[in-house]
Design a protein around this motif. Structure first.
Motif, PDB file in Angstrom:
ATOM      1  N   ILE A 160       0.828  -1.208   0.000  1.00  0.00           N
ATOM      2  CA  ILE A 160       0.000   0.000   0.000  1.00  0.00           C
ATOM      3  C   ILE A 160       0.865   1.261   0.000  1.00  0.00           C
ATOM      4  O   ILE A 160       0.651   2.188  -0.792  1.00  0.00           O
ATOM      5  CB  ILE A 160      -0.958   0.003   1.211  1.00  0.00           C
ATOM      6  CG1 ILE A 160      -1.971  -1.144   1.085  1.00  0.00           C
ATOM      7  CG2 ILE A 160      -1.673   1.349   1.336  1.00  0.00           C
ATOM      8  CD1 ILE A 160      -2.837  -1.330   2.317  1.00  0.00           C
ATOM      9  N   ASN A 190       5.160  -0.691  -9.175  1.00  0.00           N
ATOM     10  CA  ASN A 190       4.276  -0.965 -10.294  1.00  0.00           C
ATOM     11  C   ASN A 190       4.243  -2.467 -10.538  1.00  0.00           C
ATOM     12  O   ASN A 190       4.933  -3.235  -9.862  1.00  0.00           O
ATOM     13  CB  ASN A 190       4.716  -0.209 -11.552  1.00  0.00           C
ATOM     14  CG  ASN A 190       6.178  -0.470 -11.897  1.00  0.00           C
ATOM     15  OD1 ASN A 190       6.617  -1.614 -11.951  1.00  0.00           O
ATOM     16  ND2 ASN A 190       6.935   0.611 -12.097  1.00  0.00           N
ATOM     17  N   LYS A 235       4.608   5.776  -4.411  1.00  0.00           N
ATOM     18  CA  LYS A 235       4.288   5.667  -5.843  1.00  0.00           C
ATOM     19  C   LYS A 235       5.471   5.179  -6.677  1.00  0.00           C
ATOM     20  O   LYS A 235       5.682   5.628  -7.800  1.00  0.00           O
ATOM     21  CB  LYS A 235       3.774   7.020  -6.360  1.00  0.00           C
ATOM     22  CG  LYS A 235       2.490   7.471  -5.676  1.00  0.00           C
ATOM     23  CD  LYS A 235       2.004   8.811  -6.188  1.00  0.00           C
ATOM     24  CE  LYS A 235       0.713   9.215  -5.458  1.00  0.00           C
ATOM     25  NZ  LYS A 235       0.198  10.529  -5.902  1.00  0.00           N
ATOM     26  N   LYS A 242       2.917   1.646  -3.283  1.00  0.00           N
ATOM     27  CA  LYS A 242       2.097   1.922  -4.463  1.00  0.00           C
ATOM     28  C   LYS A 242       1.410   3.278  -4.387  1.00  0.00           C
ATOM     29  O   LYS A 242       1.426   4.051  -5.356  1.00  0.00           O
ATOM     30  CB  LYS A 242       1.046   0.812  -4.612  1.00  0.00           C
ATOM     31  CG  LYS A 242       0.061   1.000  -5.763  1.00  0.00           C
ATOM     32  CD  LYS A 242       0.755   0.924  -7.110  1.00  0.00           C
ATOM     33  CE  LYS A 242      -0.251   1.029  -8.253  1.00  0.00           C
ATOM     34  NZ  LYS A 242       0.415   1.039  -9.564  1.00  0.00           N
ATOM     35  N   PHE A 243       0.818   3.597  -3.246  1.00  0.00           N
ATOM     36  CA  PHE A 243      -0.050   4.779  -3.169  1.00  0.00           C
ATOM     37  C   PHE A 243       0.579   5.983  -2.454  1.00  0.00           C
ATOM     38  O   PHE A 243       0.131   7.115  -2.650  1.00  0.00           O
ATOM     39  CB  PHE A 243      -1.371   4.412  -2.474  1.00  0.00           C
ATOM     40  CG  PHE A 243      -2.144   3.362  -3.205  1.00  0.00           C
ATOM     41  CD1 PHE A 243      -2.779   3.655  -4.399  1.00  0.00           C
ATOM     42  CD2 PHE A 243      -2.223   2.067  -2.694  1.00  0.00           C
ATOM     43  CE1 PHE A 243      -3.499   2.672  -5.079  1.00  0.00           C
ATOM     44  CE2 PHE A 243      -2.930   1.083  -3.369  1.00  0.00           C
ATOM     45  CZ  PHE A 243      -3.573   1.381  -4.573  1.00  0.00           C
ATOM     46  N   VAL A 244       1.600   5.754  -1.617  1.00  0.00           N
ATOM     47  CA  VAL A 244       2.247   6.877  -0.920  1.00  0.00           C
ATOM     48  C   VAL A 244       3.547   7.265  -1.624  1.00  0.00           C
ATOM     49  O   VAL A 244       3.720   8.400  -2.066  1.00  0.00           O
ATOM     50  CB  VAL A 244       2.507   6.526   0.564  1.00  0.00           C
ATOM     51  CG1 VAL A 244       3.225   7.687   1.256  1.00  0.00           C
ATOM     52  CG2 VAL A 244       1.198   6.221   1.279  1.00  0.00           C
TER      53      VAL A 244
END
Length: 425
Positions: A249, A259, A256, A252-254
């Protein structure tokens, strides 16, 4: 006399540079064939060795560390440490050690620390005018903090072998790891002052704050793992899976940086590492079964205790043995083979098992930076493109500090037992 077949084949395989797992497997197979034991004992003992619930946490922590590394954690930790320490003389050397102390809570293994930190820090230090040998030596020495500061893969292995609480061993390694880190920081600073290594401009409070915010989410994972295990919210195995989900998490989302492509690479690398480790554990359990059958642990215990029953002399002898073994053998492999045997000797002279586990792990990781064949020295020298001899020479001051810390941890159990006694009944 059959035991000499086992020992001879094992030594020959090591000399021929076989992987430790294969050396264990071939030596066990030779013994079993000569002894006439049914071959069915091999899969039985290998399976019983890996059929331990807490061992499931090892692949999880390996994968979580790889995910955080691919997700940009290493660079953010280095940036944050540079804001804190870069203005001091020899700042990059201090950043190298400080980042390893923070990164240790994620990776948990010395070799991965050397490779991941070294690939960034060694070229950066060389570019700013640091001696290549010094840059490699600092990287190798600082990587030994990883298996001490929790979460630690070697501590999980020690807990599996002894039946001790993983939470207790995690806490037991915190103060010795901090002590080792401080010792290395002081040594690097003294050398940097003497050689007039460069320093950066002092970072502003805003830069430090932003650096901390960038690093916060990665550091929070260590807190979640420790608080969850020590607080009884989840087991080490459950903690490792939570760490994997959290790393996915955040990466990927913080941050970034993750992939689909690099997640595939992480999963593949983690599976390879985990599989090789489990094979090693399985063969080591078979190896241990043979040693017990031949009553080798009892013989070693009797020999040592027959020589002396003084606690400190016994610990000195064990320290010397483990340092030598750690120089030639990977930490987990050495633990699997020697820890159960030497634990019996330590218990016979009233050494606390938690204290002894810390001593054993600390010894073996120091061995990784001990000439002539310390594994971390080889990794650092290959990154720095210099000879192992140059790295070994430059690393002697750091090795001396490591030995001082080992002596302090051995003589004063407080360093190992204070936190477990404080937080765990």
């Amino acid at each position: 006399m059959m035991i000499w077949v086992l020992v001879l084949v094992f030594v020959v395989c090591l000399v021929l540079r076989f992987p430790i797992a294969f050396a264990l497997g071939l030596s066990c197979l030779s013994y079993i064939l000569v002894k006439g034991i049914p071959l069915i004992i091999i899969p039985m003992k290998m399976y019983s060795g890996i059929d331990v619930f807490v061992l499931l946490s090892v692949p999880g922590f390996i994968m979580a560390g790889n995910l955080m590394n691919q997700g940009g954690l290493t660079e953010k930790i280095i940036t944050f440490c540079n804001h804190l320490l870069g203005h001091i003389r020899g700042g990059l050397a201090l950043v190298n050690i400080g980042a390893s102390m923070l990164f240790a809570g994620i990776s948990g293994t010395a070799i991965s620390d050397t490779a991941s930190m070294g690939s960034i820090m060694i070229p950066a230090m060389k570019k700013e005018g640091y001696d290549t040998g010094f840059s490699c030596a600092v990287t190798a020495a600082s990587s030994t903090i990883g298996p001490i500061i929790p979460p630690s893969v070697p501590m999980i292995i020690a807990a599996t072998l002894s039946g001790l609480s993983v939470g207790k061993l995690f806490l037991a390694g915190a103060l010795p790891g901090l002590l080792l880190g401080i010792g290395l920081l002081i040594t690097a600073y003294v050398i940097s002052r003497k050689r007039n290594y460069p320093k950066h401009a002092r970072s502003t409070l805003k830069q430090v704050t932003l650096g901390f915010v960038d690093t916060f989410w990665s550091l929070l994972m260590t807190f979640i793992i420790l608080y969850g295990i020590i607080g009884g919210l989840f087991t080490p195995t459950e903690a490792s899976i939570i760490a994997v989900v959290y790393a996915l998490i955040i990466g990927k989302f913080v941050y970034k940086k993750l992939n689909f492509k690099n997640i595939q690479v992480v999963f593949l690398d983690s599976m390879k590492t985990s599989a090789s480790l489990m094979v090693l554990v399985g063969f080591a359990n078979l190896f241990g079964y043979i040693l017990i059958t031949e009553q080798i642990p009892q013989s070693i215990s009797s020999e040592i205790l027959g020589f002396t029953d003084n606690k400190y002399v016994v610990l000195l002898l064990i320290n010397l043995l483990l340092i030598v073994v750690g120089t030639f053998m990977e930490t987990v492999a050495a633990l699997l083979i020697l820890f159960p045997i030497l634990l019996k000797v330590a218990l016979a002279v009233d050494v606390d098992p938690v204290h002894f586990a810390v001593i054993a792990v600390l010894n073996l990781i120091i061995g990784l930076t001990t000439p002539p064949v310390g594994v971390c020295l080889f990794v650092a020298s290959s990154i720095g493109k210099i000879s192992i001899g140059e790295v070994s020479k430059a690393g002697l001051p750091f090795l001396l500090v490591s030995f001082v810390v080992l002596i302090l941890v051995t003589l004063f159990p407080w360093f190992s037992l204070a936190l477990p006694n404080l937080f765990i009944d």
